[in-house]
Design an enzyme around this catalytic site. Structure first.
Site, PDB file in Angstrom:
ATOM      1  N   CYS A 158       0.847  -1.188   0.000  1.00 48.45           N
ATOM      2  CA  CYS A 158       0.000   0.000   0.000  1.00 48.45           C
ATOM      3  C   CYS A 158       0.880   1.234   0.000  1.00 48.45           C
ATOM      4  CB  CYS A 158      -0.931   0.029   1.216  1.00 48.45           C
ATOM      5  SG  CYS A 158      -2.100   1.419   1.182  1.00 48.45           S
ATOM      6  N   ASP A 360     -18.414  21.113  10.422  1.00 51.30           N
ATOM      7  CA  ASP A 360     -17.748  20.035   9.677  1.00 51.30           C
ATOM      8  C   ASP A 360     -18.696  18.841   9.673  1.00 51.30           C
ATOM      9  OD1 ASP A 360     -16.075  18.225   8.501  1.00 51.30           O
ATOM     10  OD2 ASP A 360     -14.526  18.281  10.049  1.00 51.30           O
ATOM     11  N   CYS A 386     -16.604  17.226   3.050  1.00 49.80           N
ATOM     12  CA  CYS A 386     -15.959  16.019   2.529  1.00 49.80           C
ATOM     13  C   CYS A 386     -16.751  15.433   1.360  1.00 49.80           C
ATOM     14  CB  CYS A 386     -15.805  14.968   3.635  1.00 49.80           C
ATOM     15  SG  CYS A 386     -17.366  14.378   4.327  1.00 49.80           S
TER      16      CYS A 386
END
Length: 442
Positions: A158, A360, A386
């Protein structure tokens, strides 16, 4: 029966030009019949040959490659569902994410937003991971799901995850293999905190006494301060099953003890950029008596940096996170409260009195809270997003209420994925802020 009676035969292959990238990062092309098809692993401007496979058009070959195409650096690319855009040049990927945020604001009605500041994280920096666990014979698969599948791809490589996580995976596989409470499947959430690796394990059966002993040994082997557990099904609170030290993490100038599986920003550098962008969007002058209302505060990622500028009333709906925030706020100008804002939003009259409102929200946005926010019309709203689709919906209410965009920052903290983070400052009335850019750091 003749072909004419059946109509024209469906072609087995077709050539098409990729016009754009969709929200999930797949290339979109219009076929001769006018329909739209989305093709994974393609880029805008590319000419591709598609093949009809069981009634679906799939990529056969790339006839003309985009100049933004690069060789994917990870050997698991295409198999692992974690990264979908490693075939795209990183600078072009960041530009696409910036365009997504600009398009979201445009869709909300803001056609003259300032040019965004943009940042992109480094490889090997993601400090949190949510991995699936599967038994396969005597082996343990520990990794991410394959694309559009429940199959688990063993994470042998990864380029995104922090070395602390990658280096722990072999020992975690060995430790999980012997657990009696892990019959077929489970999940593991890993957070790299200042105190070390924090582990939350979920399994499909209850842990035995022997399992708890084994997990304690695993914590000792990997110097893990805490391993917590909860059943894979249900929403019960996590139970600490191995504790060998304190759990701590610094946020701004304060230190908190995050709950098991706590939400943190994906990387340390992106957290800093988000904090800087939020502070940059504050009014130039805040008095000692001014109040900042912070919504969806989590454990305090933004609360403590904001408290350097004004008094902060921080609200968080997840009880464990709110408790961690409250415990860490001693001696600061943060007052933390637990409140489910999706069911019990802060009312407009309270928001009106605030000098600034910072929020948020979760991926779906803050629909109910935004109704109160647009009625209250605080002078400054700072929205951390997001999800561009949710940003477009929530920001449309701000546009209708008379706000303008004062600053935009785009942060690519989920490298090689379609996900994008943005911090947008909005001002109401005659309150305007300099549109000077942030300084890059990290």
């Amino acid at each position: 029966m003749s072909i004419a009676e059946n109509g024209p035969a469906t072609p087995t292959t077709i050539d098409a030009t990729i016009a754009y990238l969709g929200a999930q990062g797949d290339g979109g092309a219009r076929l001769p019949d006018g329909s739209i098809v989305h093709v994974p692993f393609t880029l805008p401007g590319e000419v591709v040959r598609l093949q009809n496979s069981a009634g679906r058009w799939v990529l056969d070959k790339i006839l003309t490659a985009s100049p933004d195409r690069v060789e994917p650096p990870c050997p698991l690319f295409g198999e692992c569902g974690g990264c979908t855009l490693q075939h795209m040049r990183p600078a072009a990927l960041l530009e696409w994410k910036v365009d997504r945020v600009k398009a979201a604001l445009g869709k909300a009605g803001f056609t003259d937003s300032p040019n965004p500041q943009d940042f992109q994280v480094s490889p090997h920096s993601r400090r949190r991971a949510d991995l699936a666990i599967r038994r396969q014979g005597k082996a343990i698969l520990l990794g991410l799901h394959a694309r559009n599948s429940s199959d688990v791809v063993d994470l042998t490589s990864c380029l995104v995850l922090h070395p602390t996580i990658i280096n722990a995976l072999p020992a975690l596989r060995d430790g999980l293999r012997s657990l009696e409470g892990l019959r077929q499947s489970g999940d593991i959430q890993l957070n790299v905190l200042d105190s070390g690796l924090d582990v939350l394990l979920s399994t499909d059966h209850s842990l035995t006494t022997g399992d708890r002993t084994r997990l304690a040994a695993l914590a000792e082997l990997l110097s893990i301060p805490r391993i917590s557990w909860k059943p894979q099904s249900g929403n019960g609170e996590a139970e600490n099953v191995a504790q060998r030290g304190s759990v701590r993490h610094k946020l701004g100038d304060a230190e908190v003890s995050p709950p098991a599986g706590a939400f943190l920003q994906a990387t340390a550098e992106s957290e800093l950029w988000i904090q800087q962008a939020v502070v940059h969007a504050l009014p130039k002058k805040l008095g000692k008596r001014d109040t900042i209302i912070e919504l969806y505060a989590g454990c305090g990622t933004l609360s403590f940096p904001l408290a350097n500028h004004a008094r902060v009333l921080a609200y968080e709906g997840y009880a464990s996170a709110a408790s961690a925030l409250k415990a860490g706020s001693g001696g600061t100008r943060v007052t933390a409260s637990c409140r489910d804002l999706n069911r019990q939003p802060i009312m407009s009259k309270d928001l009106t009195a605030a000098a600034v409102v910072v929020l948020d929200p979760p991926h779906a946005g803050a629909k109910l809270q935004m109704m109160q926010l647009t009625m209250g019309k605080p002078k400054t709203v700072i929205y951390v997003s997001c999800n561009p689709a949710a940003l477009a919906k929530d920001a449309s209410g701000l546009h209708s209420a008379g706000y303008t965009v004062s600053s935009v920052t785009v942060i690519d903290q989920f490298l090689w994925s379609a996900e994008v983070e943005a911090v947008c400052g909005f001002t109401h009335g005659s309150s305007h802020r300099s549109r000077n850019g942030l300084s890059r750091s990290g």
